[in-house]
Design a protein around this motif. Structure first.
Motif, PDB file in Angstrom:
ATOM      1  N   GLU A  82       0.806  -1.316  -0.002  1.00 29.64           N
ATOM      2  CA  GLU A  82       0.114   0.236   0.160  1.00 29.64           C
ATOM      3  C   GLU A  82       1.319   0.545  -0.106  1.00 29.64           C
ATOM      4  OE1 GLU A  82      -3.504   0.122  -0.801  1.00 29.64           O
ATOM      5  OE2 GLU A  82      -3.606  -1.764  -0.022  1.00 29.64           O
ATOM      6  N   ASP A  83       0.369   1.817  -1.441  1.00 27.52           N
ATOM      7  CA  ASP A  83       2.021   3.027  -1.097  1.00 27.52           C
ATOM      8  C   ASP A  83       0.615   4.423  -1.463  1.00 27.52           C
ATOM      9  OD1 ASP A  83       1.747   2.266  -3.864  1.00 27.52           O
ATOM     10  OD2 ASP A  83       3.341   2.400  -4.447  1.00 27.52           O
ATOM     11  N   LYS A  84      -0.644   4.329  -1.263  1.00 30.37           N
ATOM     12  CA  LYS A  84      -1.307   5.637  -1.793  1.00 30.37           C
ATOM     13  C   LYS A  84      -1.923   6.525  -1.142  1.00 30.37           C
ATOM     14  CE  LYS A  84      -1.077   3.597  -6.906  1.00 30.37           C
ATOM     15  NZ  LYS A  84      -0.404   3.076  -6.666  1.00 30.37           N
ATOM     16  N   GLY A  85      -2.786   6.990  -1.244  1.00 30.58           N
ATOM     17  CA  GLY A  85      -3.735   7.548  -0.042  1.00 30.58           C
ATOM     18  C   GLY A  85      -3.119   7.537   1.277  1.00 30.58           C
ATOM     19  N   ASN A  86      -3.055   6.812   2.987  1.00 28.74           N
ATOM     20  CA  ASN A  86      -2.643   7.884   3.871  1.00 28.74           C
ATOM     21  C   ASN A  86      -1.642   6.864   3.997  1.00 28.74           C
ATOM     22  OD1 ASN A  86      -4.763   8.509   4.762  1.00 28.74           O
ATOM     23  ND2 ASN A  86      -6.026   6.614   5.264  1.00 28.74           N
ATOM     24  N   LYS A  88       0.742   7.182   1.399  1.00 26.72           N
ATOM     25  CA  LYS A  88       1.621   7.603   0.319  1.00 26.72           C
ATOM     26  C   LYS A  88       3.422   7.696   0.563  1.00 26.72           C
ATOM     27  CE  LYS A  88       2.066  10.901  -3.593  1.00 26.72           C
ATOM     28  NZ  LYS A  88       1.286  11.941  -3.910  1.00 26.72           N
ATOM     29  N   ASN A  89       3.352   8.449   2.016  1.00 24.89           N
ATOM     30  CA  ASN A  89       4.347   8.885   3.243  1.00 24.89           C
ATOM     31  C   ASN A  89       4.766   7.511   3.605  1.00 24.89           C
ATOM     32  OD1 ASN A  89       4.209  11.434   1.349  1.00 24.89           O
ATOM     33  ND2 ASN A  89       3.028  12.099   3.593  1.00 24.89           N
TER      34      ASN A  89
END
Length: 100
Positions: A82-86, A88-89
């Motif tokens: 998971e590297d998008k939305g919440n 991303k960072n």
């Protein structure tokens, strides 16, 4: 490349494939073979005690390469990146059951 394979197949040249497509799809999660003594990849030695150190090193090298290349399969097969939305960072491997 495909044409070369087709030409070799038509002329009955060895392609040096030892596994059928079914064997390839239904294989263990991890495989390790000593190609010097087992070039046909018959004996998976990944679980042997004598292979644990090299397996650990190879697995770590693979993981580092996956991170360096942003491989989307870095978390597979047990979780998903998971590297998008919440995330991303702060990308994380999350359980496939989405229990988070």
């Amino acid at each position: 490349m495909i044409q070369d394979i087709l030409n070799r197949t038509k002329s009955h040249q060895n392609l040096y494939w030892f596994k059928t497509l079914r064997q390839y799809y239904n294989r263990p999660e991890w495989e390790l073979y000593d190609l010097k003594y087992d070039p046909e990849e018959v004996n998976n030695i990944v679980k042997k005690n004598s292979s644990q150190e090299i397996f650990k090193q190879l697995r770590e090298r693979l993981f580092e390469w996956q991170k360096e290349t942003n491989d989307p399969w870095v978390c597979a097969p047990h979780s998903v990146l998971e590297d998008k939305g919440n995330f991303k960072n702060n990308p994380q491997c999350l359980d496939l059951d989405n229990v988070w």
